[in-house]
Design a protein around this motif. Structure first.
Motif, PDB file in Angstrom:
ATOM      1  N   THR A  45      51.153  26.244  62.359  1.00  0.00           N
ATOM      2  CA  THR A  45      50.375  26.513  63.567  1.00  0.00           C
ATOM      3  C   THR A  45      49.245  25.497  63.728  1.00  0.00           C
ATOM      4  O   THR A  45      48.337  25.703  64.525  1.00  0.00           O
ATOM      5  CB  THR A  45      49.793  27.943  63.541  1.00  0.00           C
ATOM      6  N   ASP A  46      49.311  24.402  62.952  1.00  0.00           N
ATOM      7  CA  ASP A  46      48.268  23.380  63.031  1.00  0.00           C
ATOM      8  C   ASP A  46      48.859  21.971  63.117  1.00  0.00           C
ATOM      9  O   ASP A  46      48.429  21.068  62.434  1.00  0.00           O
ATOM     10  CB  ASP A  46      47.297  23.487  61.865  1.00  0.00           C
ATOM     11  N   PHE A  47      49.866  21.829  63.976  1.00  0.00           N
ATOM     12  CA  PHE A  47      50.507  20.538  64.240  1.00  0.00           C
ATOM     13  C   PHE A  47      51.159  19.927  62.998  1.00  0.00           C
ATOM     14  O   PHE A  47      51.213  18.732  62.817  1.00  0.00           O
ATOM     15  CB  PHE A  47      49.498  19.565  64.863  1.00  0.00           C
ATOM     16  N   GLY A  48      51.646  20.778  62.096  1.00  0.00           N
ATOM     17  CA  GLY A  48      52.394  20.307  60.947  1.00  0.00           C
ATOM     18  C   GLY A  48      51.559  19.928  59.746  1.00  0.00           C
ATOM     19  O   GLY A  48      52.087  19.416  58.764  1.00  0.00           O
ATOM     20  N   ASN A  49      50.270  20.169  59.765  1.00  0.00           N
ATOM     21  CA  ASN A  49      49.435  19.824  58.617  1.00  0.00           C
ATOM     22  C   ASN A  49      49.661  20.766  57.446  1.00  0.00           C
ATOM     23  O   ASN A  49      49.590  20.354  56.289  1.00  0.00           O
ATOM     24  CB  ASN A  49      47.952  19.818  59.016  1.00  0.00           C
ATOM     25  N   SER A  50      49.922  22.039  57.707  1.00  0.00           N
ATOM     26  CA  SER A  50      50.237  22.996  56.646  1.00  0.00           C
ATOM     27  C   SER A  50      51.408  23.859  57.110  1.00  0.00           C
ATOM     28  O   SER A  50      51.639  24.022  58.307  1.00  0.00           O
ATOM     29  CB  SER A  50      49.016  23.857  56.323  1.00  0.00           C
ATOM     30  N   TRP A  51      52.149  24.398  56.129  1.00  0.00           N
ATOM     31  CA  TRP A  51      53.363  25.154  56.422  1.00  0.00           C
ATOM     32  C   TRP A  51      53.391  26.421  55.583  1.00  0.00           C
ATOM     33  O   TRP A  51      52.939  26.440  54.443  1.00  0.00           O
ATOM     34  CB  TRP A  51      54.602  24.312  56.097  1.00  0.00           C
ATOM     35  N   SER A  52      53.992  27.477  56.139  1.00  0.00           N
ATOM     36  CA  SER A  52      54.184  28.732  55.425  1.00  0.00           C
ATOM     37  C   SER A  52      55.661  29.104  55.470  1.00  0.00           C
ATOM     38  O   SER A  52      56.293  29.011  56.525  1.00  0.00           O
ATOM     39  CB  SER A  52      53.381  29.857  56.081  1.00  0.00           C
ATOM     40  N   LEU A  53      56.199  29.532  54.330  1.00  0.00           N
ATOM     41  CA  LEU A  53      57.565  30.043  54.288  1.00  0.00           C
ATOM     42  C   LEU A  53      57.562  31.420  54.935  1.00  0.00           C
ATOM     43  O   LEU A  53      56.844  32.318  54.508  1.00  0.00           O
ATOM     44  CB  LEU A  53      58.073  30.136  52.855  1.00  0.00           C
ATOM     45  N   MET A  54      58.354  31.595  56.008  1.00  0.00           N
ATOM     46  CA  MET A  54      58.356  32.842  56.765  1.00  0.00           C
ATOM     47  C   MET A  54      59.622  33.670  56.559  1.00  0.00           C
ATOM     48  O   MET A  54      59.609  34.869  56.778  1.00  0.00           O
ATOM     49  CB  MET A  54      58.199  32.552  58.264  1.00  0.00           C
ATOM     50  N   TYR A  55      60.723  33.021  56.170  1.00  0.00           N
ATOM     51  CA  TYR A  55      61.991  33.745  56.049  1.00  0.00           C
ATOM     52  C   TYR A  55      62.885  32.957  55.114  1.00  0.00           C
ATOM     53  O   TYR A  55      62.937  31.723  55.177  1.00  0.00           O
ATOM     54  CB  TYR A  55      62.650  33.868  57.419  1.00  0.00           C
ATOM     55  N   LEU A  56      63.581  33.649  54.242  1.00  0.00           N
ATOM     56  CA  LEU A  56      64.501  33.009  53.317  1.00  0.00           C
ATOM     57  C   LEU A  56      65.827  33.740  53.382  1.00  0.00           C
ATOM     58  O   LEU A  56      65.889  34.959  53.236  1.00  0.00           O
ATOM     59  CB  LEU A  56      63.940  33.059  51.892  1.00  0.00           C
ATOM     60  N   SER A  57      66.897  32.994  53.650  1.00  0.00           N
ATOM     61  CA  SER A  57      68.231  33.572  53.772  1.00  0.00           C
ATOM     62  C   SER A  57      69.245  32.480  53.467  1.00  0.00           C
ATOM     63  O   SER A  57      68.956  31.302  53.621  1.00  0.00           O
ATOM     64  CB  SER A  57      68.444  34.095  55.191  1.00  0.00           C
TER      65      SER A  57
END
Length: 182
Positions: A45-57
């Protein structure tokens, strides 16, 4: 990778650079959602500066679609999953009349969602187009084809376009009730 100067230079976006098979989808410049190696959904949510894993399948097939309300739909081997809270949680949507692998999902106007599928075992008809009029809770078979139904797109006015392999394009302006060759 991202560029802030019209592609003159590029820099990493915070995801592990050893995974080069990411597919990115942008809702706006700050909201980016990505599939990694076909099984992980990441969100920035910050133009790709940080990322969160939201779903794993292990069943993602690599396609997202956003509707006008901001709901996110993703195609999987088992059907369609949906998030109504910017990817924080995901729900498996209703199942199709036939067991098939989802190729692509596209959110249309109002609460309509379309999904193209195929039978990976190739028994009988190989491809289906399904339509949901209630956000993916229930699905109706709209079209069956002996080969691929891909790609699918929704225009600004809500018209839906599909390609029937190898060279035919069909169009509907009434949410799939009737189709004509384009």
């Amino acid at each position: 990778m991202k560029s802030t100067n019209d592609g003159e230079s590029w820099q990493g976006v915070g995801l592990d650079q050893s995974f080069l098979n990411y597919r990115m989808f942008l809702r706006d410049k700050n909201f980016i959602i990505a599939i990694g190696l076909g099984e992980e959904i990441y969100l920035s949510t910050d133009f790709g500066n940080s990322w969160s894993l939201m779903y794993l399948s292990d069943t993602l097939t690599g396609n997202f679609s956003f509707n006008a309300n901001g709901d996110i739909y993703a195609a999987t081997d088992q059907g369609v999953i949906k998030s109504v809270d910017d990817g924080a949680t995901w729900s498996v949507m209703g199942s199709y009349p036939n067991r098939s692998q989802t190729v692509k999902v596209v959110a249309g106007s109002d609460n309509y969602v379309y999904a193209t599928t195929f039978d990976p075992e190739g028994k009988g008809s190989n491809a289906w187009l399904y339509r949901s009029s209630n956000g993916g809770n229930n699905w109706d078979t709209v079209l069956v084809n002996d080969d691929k139904i891909e790609p699918i797109a929704v225009g600004r006015n809500g018209d839906v376009f599909i390609s029937l392999y190898p060279y035919e394009i069909m169009h509907t302006s009434d949410n799939g009730a009737s189709w004509d060759y384009f």
